[in-house]
Design a protein around this motif. Sequence first.
Motif, PDB file in Angstrom:
ATOM      1  N   UNK A   1      46.394  35.372  32.919  1.00 22.43           N
ATOM      2  CA  UNK A   1      47.466  36.370  32.968  1.00 22.43           C
ATOM      3  C   UNK A   1      48.665  35.819  33.743  1.00 22.43           C
ATOM      4  N   UNK A   2      48.352  35.149  34.828  1.00 21.85           N
ATOM      5  CA  UNK A   2      49.420  34.607  35.665  1.00 21.85           C
ATOM      6  C   UNK A   2      49.301  33.090  35.690  1.00 21.85           C
ATOM      7  N   UNK A   3      49.739  32.453  34.635  1.00 17.43           N
ATOM      8  CA  UNK A   3      49.466  31.019  34.472  1.00 17.43           C
ATOM      9  C   UNK A   3      50.289  30.160  35.436  1.00 17.43           C
ATOM     10  N   UNK A   4      49.836  28.962  35.702  1.00 17.31           N
ATOM     11  CA  UNK A   4      50.580  28.054  36.570  1.00 17.31           C
ATOM     12  C   UNK A   4      51.842  27.547  35.872  1.00 17.31           C
ATOM     13  N   UNK A   5      52.838  27.185  36.673  1.00 17.47           N
ATOM     14  CA  UNK A   5      54.023  26.542  36.096  1.00 17.47           C
ATOM     15  C   UNK A   5      53.971  25.037  36.311  1.00 17.47           C
ATOM     16  N   UNK A   6      52.952  24.608  37.051  1.00 21.19           N
ATOM     17  CA  UNK A   6      52.808  23.167  37.281  1.00 21.19           C
ATOM     18  C   UNK A   6      51.328  22.846  37.463  1.00 21.19           C
ATOM     19  N   UNK A   7      50.972  21.634  37.127  1.00 20.16           N
ATOM     20  CA  UNK A   7      49.585  21.202  37.283  1.00 20.16           C
ATOM     21  C   UNK A   7      49.580  19.793  37.868  1.00 20.16           C
TER      22      UNK A   7
ATOM     23  N   UNK B   1      57.445  19.414  31.433  1.00 16.90           N
ATOM     24  CA  UNK B   1      58.636  19.051  32.189  1.00 16.90           C
ATOM     25  C   UNK B   1      59.663  20.166  32.206  1.00 16.90           C
ATOM     26  N   UNK B   2      59.429  21.165  31.353  1.00 19.82           N
ATOM     27  CA  UNK B   2      60.369  22.295  31.333  1.00 19.82           C
ATOM     28  C   UNK B   2      59.581  23.579  31.619  1.00 19.82           C
ATOM     29  N   UNK B   3      58.677  23.918  30.724  1.00 19.51           N
ATOM     30  CA  UNK B   3      57.876  25.130  30.937  1.00 19.51           C
ATOM     31  C   UNK B   3      56.747  24.871  31.931  1.00 19.51           C
ATOM     32  N   UNK B   4      56.161  23.720  31.792  1.00 23.01           N
ATOM     33  CA  UNK B   4      55.070  23.361  32.702  1.00 23.01           C
ATOM     34  C   UNK B   4      55.306  21.942  33.197  1.00 23.01           C
ATOM     35  N   UNK B   5      55.267  21.801  34.497  1.00 23.10           N
ATOM     36  CA  UNK B   5      55.407  20.457  35.074  1.00 23.10           C
ATOM     37  C   UNK B   5      54.031  19.858  35.306  1.00 23.10           C
ATOM     38  N   UNK B   6      53.942  18.569  35.110  1.00 20.06           N
ATOM     39  CA  UNK B   6      52.665  17.888  35.356  1.00 20.06           C
ATOM     40  C   UNK B   6      52.895  16.669  36.247  1.00 20.06           C
ATOM     41  N   UNK B   7      52.088  16.586  37.278  1.00 17.51           N
ATOM     42  CA  UNK B   7      52.079  15.374  38.094  1.00 17.51           C
ATOM     43  C   UNK B   7      50.675  14.790  37.998  1.00 17.51           C
ATOM     44  N   UNK B   8      50.610  13.501  37.848  1.00 19.31           N
ATOM     45  CA  UNK B   8      49.300  12.873  37.710  1.00 19.31           C
ATOM     46  C   UNK B   8      49.127  11.796  38.774  1.00 19.31           C
TER      47      UNK B   8
END
Lengths: 343, 343
Positions: free
Chosen positions: A239-245, A268-275
């Motif tokens: 319901x309240x999803x993350x904006x970054x992972x 990179x826009x809706x969801x940011x990802x750092x690995x």
Amino acid sequence: MNLKELSQKLGLSQTTVSRALNGYPEVSAATRKRVQEAAKASNYRPSTRAKGLATGKALTIGHVIPVSSKHEIVNPVFGDFIAGASETYARNGYEMLLSIVDDAQEEQIYRGMKSRQSVDGVIVHGPKMNDLRIGLLSDLGLPFAVHGRASGCDIPYTWLDMNNRQAFERATRYLLELGHRRIGLINGLEEMDFAYRRRNGYIAAHRSYGIATDPQLMRSDEMTEAFGYESSRDMLRQANPPTAIIVSSLICALGARRAVEEHGLTMGKDVSIVSHDDVFSYLQNGNATPIFTATRSSVRDAGRQLAEMLLNVIRNPTAPPRTVLLDAELVIGGSTGPAPRKD
Amino acid sequence: MNLKELSQKLGLSQTTVSRALNGYPEVSAATRKRVQEAAKASNYRPSTRAKGLATGKALTIGHVIPVSSKHEIVNPVFGDFIAGASETYARNGYEMLLSIVDDAQEEQIYRGMKSRQSVDGVIVHGPKMNDLRIGLLSDLGLPFAVHGRASGCDIPYTWLDMNNRQAFERATRYLLELGHRRIGLINGLEEMDFAYRRRNGYIAAHRSYGIATDPQLMRSDEMTEAFGYESSRDMLRQANPPTAIIVSSLICALGARRAVEEHGLTMGKDVSIVSHDDVFSYLQNGNATPIFTATRSSVRDAGRQLAEMLLNVIRNPTAPPRTVLLDAELVIGGSTGPAPRKD
DNA sequence: TAAGGCAGCCAAAGCGCTTTGGCTATGATT
DNA sequence: AATCATAGCCAAAGCGCTTTGGCTGCCTTA
């Protein structure tokens, strides 16, 4: 061609030939040269076994790669780590003995290596928290060096680790600075020491921002592409999803990207990802500009360095253990951006 | 604890203890039992070196992993292949010696292994066309088994290969049946034997459909994600882009997918992708339904089997070489569909 | 000129096993 | 009762190296 034959051919004793080849001073320059040339010409190389028997050294390092019987997964970091270590061994005349072994049999393997004297030392891969192997090897008196650390083991030992906690704290903080407030964590197996430290960094960053972490946003398991995909998908469905992972491995990150795109979202826009990026040779994180924003530390370099450290332990067993803590750099790529505004 | 100490403790000769432990018949059942128990109790294991010296066997298999100095890439298939081989070795009391070695030094390494007697046999990885190693090992009299084959080497030798040509012919035909007429090929390095065979399959399928292949649509290089991405991107940018691409490795395929999506196209609809899947443990091709339509053959199974074959060569050096040709299955996943209509 | 030092070589022991070629009882055979 | 297998054990050689403890002959030195 063995020593005996070679020395007969040269009309010298085995002693002299051996000394000539091993650089001892009691041999005249002329004789040494003659011996070396004959050795090369007849392609003579001393038998490792015989040499080992005589000297008590195996000139071999053992690598025990644990494969959990449950998952049957060969961690891809081993390939590059071993390639790095191998360079060091080659330079120093050592060979590498590899055992890929079920968790349960590990103790037997180490005891075997010790009593059969097949190696001069071992590299410990993938340390867990309170890892039993460290105490065991220490008791056995088999020289070792650990790739990583084991929280909870208080005896001193030689290790090389990356600053996992700091890297993940920095990565998390970077996302927080971009305005993200719901940040997922896709981590390695709970019991692995690196995963524990990374999670601590992730939590510390949140705490310093006065933000509570949400257990719903924290996953940990074997780091496969599928795991990255499934956990991202599940998080995004909430319901309240993350904006970054934040993801613990590039391979997982590939799965995360797949989930993001499948949801019709843009990385990179809706969801940011750092690995985290171990810099695998076959999986570069882009060329000029990185695809993923990532904490980066070359596992191949780690292999080179840790092997060097182990050889030092072997050469000098009484010296106090040395430890190396590598800093991961944070490279900014295309997978991160400001947190999307809530409309 | 060594043999001498153990036999003194038991009040027996070394001969008897050795025979008791190695299962020779000249020992009474009672004595044998007593010896075995004492050996276990004092955690005795014979020194590999001494045993090797005495018997002439090393009980060790060498794996030489070539790393091209140009690319510095550790082929990810090695990890799983070696894990498979390792299972076989463990079952048979063998150990595995690994050398990661620059192409240029390979000959030296094999000669060294032979003259130092450090291994009983070797597995040859990544055979190229007309591979020189096969002749060399054959001349040296060092038992070996090849993972793959080498076109152009006419001496008989033991190998295990996947039916590369047939697999790629079938995959190509599958796409042709779906109506695709412009099909790209992203292949491994030209000189690799498997790449040569795969390309032949690709070409044969085209020929049987009376379609000419287009050099513009055929790439080959080290199979990284970046290579998959870049070659797909370049193909898709062409005036007459392909509607389908066949890729030689899942890792490349991930790059290909990235390129497809970056072009705003949908995989399996606008562009079909078929990959080869070596079944890496950390990179499953989806769970229930495969992501990629793929030709599939487990490299881990290959490792298990080829190791078994090599041990047979060692046990029975005069027997004629055996060969195994594995069939890859074609699994249908979500990455393929009918060729899009031209509007 | 005799003593001592040293460069340069060698024979043989030893590393920890396996294996060959015995040896000694015991029981079977004639 | 004498002969012969045979079961069950052992001493010692050998695998290919290193290393210890010489030995020889030449050059210094006093």
